[in-house]
Structures are given as C-alpha cells and as structure tokens.
Write a protein that holds these residues in place. Structure first.
Motif, mmCIF file in Angstrom:
data_model
loop_
_atom_site.group_PDB
_atom_site.id
_atom_site.type_symbol
_atom_site.label_atom_id
_atom_site.label_comp_id
_atom_site.label_asym_id
_atom_site.label_seq_id
_atom_site.Cartn_x
_atom_site.Cartn_y
_atom_site.Cartn_z
ATOM 1 N N ALA A 112 5.680 -2.328 -2.627
ATOM 2 C CA ALA A 112 6.878 -3.026 -2.154
ATOM 3 C C ALA A 112 6.625 -3.624 -0.784
ATOM 4 O O ALA A 112 7.462 -3.557 0.111
ATOM 5 C CB ALA A 112 8.061 -2.064 -2.136
ATOM 6 N N THR A 113 5.442 -4.198 -0.597
ATOM 7 C CA THR A 113 5.126 -4.828 0.686
ATOM 8 C C THR A 113 5.485 -6.300 0.615
ATOM 9 O O THR A 113 5.722 -6.842 -0.473
ATOM 10 C CB THR A 113 3.634 -4.686 0.989
ATOM 11 O OG1 THR A 113 2.908 -5.312 -0.078
ATOM 12 C CG2 THR A 113 3.212 -3.240 1.074
ATOM 13 N N MET A 158 7.747 0.742 -5.221
ATOM 14 C CA MET A 158 7.429 1.370 -3.950
ATOM 15 C C MET A 158 6.377 2.456 -4.156
ATOM 16 O O MET A 158 6.561 3.375 -4.952
ATOM 17 C CB MET A 158 8.682 1.969 -3.333
ATOM 18 C CG MET A 158 8.656 1.858 -1.841
ATOM 19 S SD MET A 158 10.305 1.888 -1.200
ATOM 20 C CE MET A 158 10.500 3.606 -0.984
ATOM 21 N N ALA A 159 5.266 2.325 -3.417
ATOM 22 C CA ALA A 159 4.176 3.295 -3.540
ATOM 23 C C ALA A 159 4.671 4.687 -3.165
ATOM 24 O O ALA A 159 5.502 4.841 -2.271
ATOM 25 C CB ALA A 159 3.035 2.889 -2.624
ATOM 26 N N GLY A 160 4.169 5.671 -3.864
ATOM 27 C CA GLY A 160 4.568 7.047 -3.584
ATOM 28 C C GLY A 160 5.713 7.522 -4.453
ATOM 29 O O GLY A 160 6.024 8.703 -4.464
ATOM 30 N N THR A 161 6.343 6.627 -5.178
ATOM 31 C CA THR A 161 7.399 7.031 -6.105
ATOM 32 C C THR A 161 6.857 6.901 -7.530
ATOM 33 O O THR A 161 5.818 6.280 -7.751
ATOM 34 C CB THR A 161 8.655 6.155 -5.932
ATOM 35 O OG1 THR A 161 8.338 4.819 -6.321
ATOM 36 C CG2 THR A 161 9.124 6.138 -4.492
ATOM 37 N N GLY A 189 11.854 -2.417 -5.226
ATOM 38 C CA GLY A 189 12.527 -3.290 -4.264
ATOM 39 C C GLY A 189 12.303 -4.740 -4.639
ATOM 40 O O GLY A 189 11.329 -5.082 -5.302
ATOM 41 N N LEU A 240 15.193 6.855 3.192
ATOM 42 C CA LEU A 240 15.614 6.956 1.789
ATOM 43 C C LEU A 240 15.110 8.303 1.268
ATOM 44 O O LEU A 240 13.921 8.505 1.103
ATOM 45 C CB LEU A 240 14.984 5.795 1.012
ATOM 46 C CG LEU A 240 15.112 5.786 -0.491
ATOM 47 C CD1 LEU A 240 16.559 5.627 -0.901
ATOM 48 C CD2 LEU A 240 14.292 4.642 -1.068
ATOM 49 N N TRP A 241 16.046 9.216 1.057
ATOM 50 C CA TRP A 241 15.648 10.547 0.581
ATOM 51 C C TRP A 241 15.597 10.527 -0.925
ATOM 52 O O TRP A 241 16.561 10.144 -1.593
ATOM 53 C CB TRP A 241 16.637 11.599 1.061
ATOM 54 C CG TRP A 241 16.503 11.881 2.510
ATOM 55 C CD1 TRP A 241 17.259 11.362 3.515
ATOM 56 C CD2 TRP A 241 15.550 12.721 3.135
ATOM 57 N NE1 TRP A 241 16.828 11.832 4.725
ATOM 58 C CE2 TRP A 241 15.777 12.660 4.527
ATOM 59 C CE3 TRP A 241 14.500 13.516 2.659
ATOM 60 C CZ2 TRP A 241 15.010 13.372 5.438
ATOM 61 C CZ3 TRP A 241 13.748 14.222 3.581
ATOM 62 C CH2 TRP A 241 14.002 14.145 4.954
ATOM 63 N N LEU A 242 14.473 10.953 -1.459
ATOM 64 C CA LEU A 242 14.310 10.949 -2.905
ATOM 65 C C LEU A 242 14.145 12.373 -3.403
ATOM 66 O O LEU A 242 13.345 13.140 -2.851
ATOM 67 C CB LEU A 242 13.077 10.132 -3.301
ATOM 68 C CG LEU A 242 13.190 8.630 -3.097
ATOM 69 C CD1 LEU A 242 11.931 7.963 -3.609
ATOM 70 C CD2 LEU A 242 14.398 8.056 -3.805
ATOM 71 N N ASP A 243 14.908 12.694 -4.428
ATOM 72 C CA ASP A 243 14.801 13.998 -5.059
ATOM 73 C C ASP A 243 13.737 13.899 -6.146
ATOM 74 O O ASP A 243 13.922 13.196 -7.144
ATOM 75 C CB ASP A 243 16.165 14.376 -5.644
ATOM 76 C CG ASP A 243 16.156 15.756 -6.261
ATOM 77 O OD1 ASP A 243 15.060 16.333 -6.386
ATOM 78 O OD2 ASP A 243 17.239 16.251 -6.616
ATOM 79 N N ALA A 244 12.611 14.582 -5.937
ATOM 80 C CA ALA A 244 11.480 14.447 -6.865
ATOM 81 C C ALA A 244 11.803 15.008 -8.240
ATOM 82 O O ALA A 244 11.147 14.672 -9.225
ATOM 83 C CB ALA A 244 10.256 15.156 -6.280
ATOM 84 N N THR A 245 12.815 15.875 -8.317
ATOM 85 C CA THR A 245 13.097 16.509 -9.607
ATOM 86 C C THR A 245 13.979 15.632 -10.494
ATOM 87 O O THR A 245 14.166 15.930 -11.670
ATOM 88 C CB THR A 245 13.787 17.860 -9.386
ATOM 89 O OG1 THR A 245 14.991 17.621 -8.632
ATOM 90 C CG2 THR A 245 12.898 18.815 -8.631
ATOM 91 N N ILE A 269 16.448 -1.699 -5.257
ATOM 92 C CA ILE A 269 16.906 -1.862 -3.873
ATOM 93 C C ILE A 269 16.693 -3.300 -3.429
ATOM 94 O O ILE A 269 15.638 -3.900 -3.696
ATOM 95 C CB ILE A 269 16.140 -0.904 -2.943
ATOM 96 C CG1 ILE A 269 16.549 0.531 -3.258
ATOM 97 C CG2 ILE A 269 16.406 -1.226 -1.482
ATOM 98 C CD1 ILE A 269 15.892 1.557 -2.403
#
Lengths: 240, 413
Positions: free
Chosen positions: A106-107, A118-121, A133, A179-184, A191
């Motif tokens: 998402a750059t 978005m990287a990491g999700t 995004g 942006l808090w993400l719940d991994a579960t 976005i």
C-alpha cells in the motif's frame, strides 16, 4: 489601451493558460495512469491464476506469498514494475460496476496503479485480517457508495472467489492512533482518504469499510462462478 | 630517526634495532658515534621500510638485556606506530630488566596503545611522547632529543618534614629532564596522631621539604618551606587540599594497579583500591559512577500521560506485530498497530487549480475588450511598471461620459 499593456495582458493570460494546461495535464496523467495500468495488470492477473493451476497438486495446496514463491514467481504487469497483482476485487451496485486488481503493497508507487494490499496483513480472500488501501479520487472513489449489506467479491490467485458483506463504515483520524488489527478476526478492510471531495491530499481522516466473509450460501449461483479445484484449467477468469 | 643520529656526539654510543614481525639490529653492540659509524647508521635507517606486524617483546628484551658500558647511561628510545597487545608481559619485562636504563616511548598516530606507552615510560623512568600526525614528527622528536641531551637530575630523594610520615606517589621519582616539573603527590600523616610515642617531634618540625638529587655538576638539593605544615594539624580541612586529595588517590590507585604487573595477586590489590576509591570518590577498575537525575520531569504523584503517535510505522516499512507496543492495556498480543496508507492523489485540487488558472486567463484576455475595464486594473496589483494609468483609462471614461451627455442634450434644441 496602449500597445504595451495589451501585450502584457496577453502574456500573463498565456502564462495562466499554460499553468491551467499543466494542472489539467497532471490530473489527466495521474488518472490515465490509474485507469490504464489496470488493463496491463489484468493480463498479469490472468497469467498468475493460470500459472497457479499449472502447478502440481502438491505445491498448490500451500498458500504461497508471491515474494517467497520460488518456482513461478510473481507475474509483474510490466517488466520493471515493483508490484504485482495479488487479488481481484469485484463490486456490482447501483452506482456502477468495479473490477479492480489489488496490488502488493500500500505504498504510493503501487497505489498509483491500483488498490494496494497493506504489507503485514493477511492476503485478501484468505483467512485473517486483511487491509487494502486505495486512492479516494481514483480506484476507491466507489467506497462512498458502499452501504452495510452490500457484497464485494474477492478472487485469490488460486482462482477462488470469496464473497464479503459490508459490515459497517467509519471515519478515523490518524492522529488518534494507529490502525489496530485483531489478528484473530477474519475480515477485510478497505481504506481510503476522507472526505472524498477534499481539495488537497494528505488529510488526517481515513474512511474505513469493514467487511466480513460470507459463507458461499447459494451453491447454484456461486458454483458456476467458482473454480472447481480439481479442474485442470480455471474457468473463473473467463466468466466476465 | 636521522634527527636523533645528528644529535649524537663522538662520546656517545648508539645502536639501532628495527623491528616488525621480526627484528634486526644495526650492530651487535653499541657503537661510538663517530663519523663513519654514523654514516653507516644513516644508511641503515634509510633502508628501513615500515611494514609487517609489531612484535616488540624480543627486540625490547634484546635491548634491555644488553648491559650498559661502564660510565654510560643507557637510554632506550622506543618508537612505534603499531598497536600493542601483550602489555602485561612487556611491563614485567621492563620491570625486571630495566636496571639503570631509561626507557622513552614514542607513539606515532592513533594506533599505539597510549596506556601501554605511558605506563612503560613510567616503569622505565622516562617520558612518553605522542605524535598525533606526521606533521608533528620533527617538532616532537626534536623536543624529545633535546630532553635527552640536556642535563638531568638523577636519584631524586625527597625528605619530608620531621614528625610526619609520608605516603608519596610516584614511589620512584623519575629522572628530571630539561623543562620538566617534578610532581609528587604525598599524604602526610602527623605521627602524633598516629603514634602517641613521638610527641616531642612536633616542636622539631619546621614544615620544610627537602628535595635532593644528582645533577651533572654534582649533588643538588633544595628546601621548600610549606607554611601549612608548621601549623598544628587541625581537624579542619584545608579547602585547597581537596583536589590534591583526589589527585593523590588517583596516583595511589594507579600505583596499586601497577603491582598487578609485578606479580601481586589481584585479590590483594582489589580491597586496597576499593578503599582509596571510595574514600576519595574516584573511578577505578572496581568502582564506577552512577548518574542520577535530581530533577524529575514528572512529579511522582501524578499519573502517566498517554498520547498516541499518528501513523506510527514509517512509510514503506513492513509493519510487524509489536510486542513492545502490546504492553498498552487495551492491546493484548493479538492486536498489532499499522499505519494508514496515504490514499489520495489530490486530483480535485489539481482540477480546481487548473480551472482557476483557465478562468483567470480568459478574464484577462477578454476583460479589456468586452467590459471596457482597463487591463491596468488587473495588473496594478502586480509588479508591472505602470507607464501612465491616467492616459490609458481616459478614453474609456470619456466614452462613458459622452454617451449620456448626448442623450440629455438631444431633446434640448
């Protein structure tokens, strides 16, 4: 009116016209880039889905991120591209149809050509919390029309379609925290910037559309669209 | 090096030992500095090239083992630009084999271990010269050789005033060379307070210190009068003596640490060092300073303030689940913070600016003709030179005036 002032008048008018052309040209260039790139990306997407289905059955089972896959590698829309399609998004509503290819990252460099994962999700369409995004003035302008209950389809590189339902939308100020993400949780978030008609970029507000996956309830309709996993060639890419 | 050779007189004797990973000497024994010998030495120095490692134990051993000729004082000038590792072994060597010789160390550049160079000069009762860069070489070296040449004071003895027992550092005074001060830090304890037996010595004390030594022209001595010592030792602290206390403590610690190289076990040294270091509040191998901020930024009774940082993760960086950030109460480990992407191109702004510019241009082009507004009206705000605003606007105003006046006049005739 003297001759001098007449020419000065013409001169400044010409400068202003040039400026106007530059502004329009810039806007047109950015818009053209956003629209035309999707055509090239569409090709790359077809190839990567085909590529997946040519793989032996054993390798197909594990989901492999394109960056780590050794054998096929990500299919880049153009040779020097630093991003590649990782999912396809489809939306059909009263305000029109959207058929977008989601790119990796998402750059700014990938968002210019399409919505970016978005990287990491989690990857869109897979199990997990996924974030995508997109620019509010090009690809993700349609987010303003999304209402709770609307459906959005996501296709993974395996060719499988997964349906998502809009849960709710909300506006968040980035100064209020990350942006808090719940991994579960298994969900998809789209976005974009807010408000949609703001004059300048770089505002602090973000528009979030939260979607939850829908279990394929209508087998008759979806089965026709979905790729049967045991088929040699996908038909999912051919039905549009 | 050539400079050193020129300072020698025919009465001197010299030898040169070149070392890197190996060593070779100019001659087996020191030679008298006669003309022919000196030329040979100069040629030897010219042929030297700096390369290889720095193995100094064997050459140093060879130099120090060479007995000094009768009637000569052996002065060893040790020049290196390499680093020194086995300092302990070298210190022991110097300590054991020095005898009456003097060792002067010269370190060139930043590589030499200046602790080793300084210490071995101290063990060798010489001086340490540090040459920071090559431009300083001749200046520093000539200063050193001038020192070596000039008359010196040997066997320096200090006799402390009667009635006091002194603990002085350095324990072995180095020789004095030209332009050098003699610095001795001593702690004087009045015997009266330490031992009750010598009460009468108090009256004999005149508070003077005698320094004596052997100079080239015979025995030399000087007496210094220290008024403070004449007074009865009191409980009050001399304010000027506070800094001297730390200096003395540092010298004592350094002397104690040096014992390590002469075979004293560390377990014996440590408590002594600790005692001195703690009394005088000094940094040592066993003590260190702790900095404590006396001015807290937040009064202890107030609670911590929590503020969120916008878009915490740097652009382009892959956000990973932060265990560090998950210490926040509302965020168990399953939550991870992510930064929001920049999701606007600003196309609206570009289109607005374009439209505005186009409109302005259109206005400028047509204004003068259609609305009869002089173009100066637009340009006045700018930095254009205004040649004659009146003349330019006159035709327009005349037209405007003539129109109605004709209308009024028409019905008159």
């Amino acid at each position: 009116m003297t001759r001098h002032t007449h020419w000065r008048c013409r001169g400044s008018a010409a400068v202003l016209l040039l400026a106007a052309l530059t502004f329009y040209g810039q806007a047109g260039y950015l818009y053209a880039k956003a629209v035309l790139a999707q055509w090239l990306i569409a090709d790359a997407w077809q190839q990567s889905v085909l590529q997946h289905h040519r793989l032996p059955q054993s390798q197909r089972q594990q989901p492999r991120p394109p960056s780590q896959s050794t054998r096929p590698g990500p299919v880049r829309p153009w040779p020097w591209a630093d991003t590649w399609p990782i999912a396809r998004l489809r939306y059909q509503g009263e305000h029109g149809t959207q058929d977008l290819y989601i790119l990796e990252g998402a750059t700014g460099s990938s968002l210019a050509f399409g919505p970016g994962h978005m990287a990491g999700t989690a990857a869109p369409g897979t199990k997990g919390n996924s974030v995508v995004g997109g620019h509010r003035d090009t690809h993700f302008a349609f987010l303003q029309h999304l209402q709770p209950g609307d459906r959005v389809q996501i296709q993974t590189p395996k060719g499988i379609w997964q349906s998502f339902r809009v849960d709710h939308t909300q506006v968040h100020n980035i100064q209020d925290g990350p942006l808090w993400l719940d991994a579960t949780r298994h969900q998809l978030q789209l976005i974009t910037c807010y408000p949609f008609d703001a004059i300048t970029a770089n505002g602090p507000l973000r528009y979030r559309v939260l979607l939850t996956p829908v279990a394929p309830t209508s087998p008759g309709q979806l089965a026709a669209k979905q790729t049967a996993p045991n088929q040699k060639r996908p038909n999912a890419t051919l039905f549009f | 090096m050539q400079l050193a050779l020129t300072t020698l007189s025919p009465h001197d004797r010299y030898n040169i030992i070149a070392f890197n990973s190996d060593y070779r000497s100019y001659s087996t024994h020191p030679q008298p500095a006669t003309g022919t010998n000196l030329r040979g030495a100069q040629a030897f120095v010219d042929r030297l090239h700096a390369h290889g490692g720095t193995e100094m134990y064997t050459p140093l051993d060879a130099v120090l083992s060479e007995p000094a000729a009768e009637g000569f004082l052996k002065q060893v000038v040790f020049i290196t630009d390499g680093s020194v590792g086995n300092e302990g072994a070298l210190f022991q060597l110097i300590e054991q084999k020095l005898h009456q010789a003097r060792l002067f160390t010269v370190g060139i550049g930043s590589a030499p271990n200046s602790f080793f160079m300084r210490k071995s000069a101290q063990f060798g009762r010489g001086t340490f010269t540090h040459v920071g860069n090559l431009a300083e070489v001749s200046e520093k070296m000539s200063a050193l050789f001038r020192q070596l040449q000039t008359p010196r004071l040997q066997d320096i003895q200090v006799s402390w005033p009667d009635g006091f027992s002194a603990e002085a550092y350095p324990t072995r005074s180095p020789d004095l060379y030209h332009g050098q001060p003699l610095l001795i830090k001593a702690k004087l304890t009045h015997r009266q307070s330490a031992q009750g037996a010598v009460k009468h010595s108090r009256s004999a004390s005149d508070g003077s210190i005698t320094v004596s030594g052997l100079s080239a022209s015979g025995p030399w001595s000087r007496t210094l009068s220290v008024p403070a010592l004449k007074e009865r030792p009191t409980d009050h602290q001399n304010p000027a003596g506070k800094g001297v206390g730390s200096l003395w403590g540092r010298a004592k610690i350094s002397a104690l640490m040096d014992q390590k190289h002469t075979g004293v076990p560390e377990a014996d040294i440590k408590p002594q060092v600790l005692e001195v270091a703690l009394t005088h509040q000094l940094l040592s191998a066993y003590t260190s300073f702790i900095a404590r901020d006396k001015t807290p930024a937040r009064p202890p009774e107030t609670t911590l303030k929590a503020t969120s940082v916008p878009n915490l993760v740097a652009k382009g960086q892959t956000p990973m689940p932060h265990t560090l950030l998950s210490t926040q109460p509302h965020s168990p480990a399953q939550y991870s913070p992510h930064s929001y992407p920049q999701t606007a191109l600003g196309l609206n702004g570009l289109l607005w600016m374009g439209t505005l510019s186009a409109l302005l241009a259109l206005l400028l082009m047509t204004a003068g003709k259609l609305l009869m507004i002089p173009p100066e009206w637009f340009l006045r705000a700018g930095s254009f030179v205004q040649p004659s605003p009146q003349t330019a606007s006159q035709p327009a105003s005349q037209h405007a005036l003539q129109g109605p006046s004709q209308d009024v006049k028409a019905p008159n005739p």
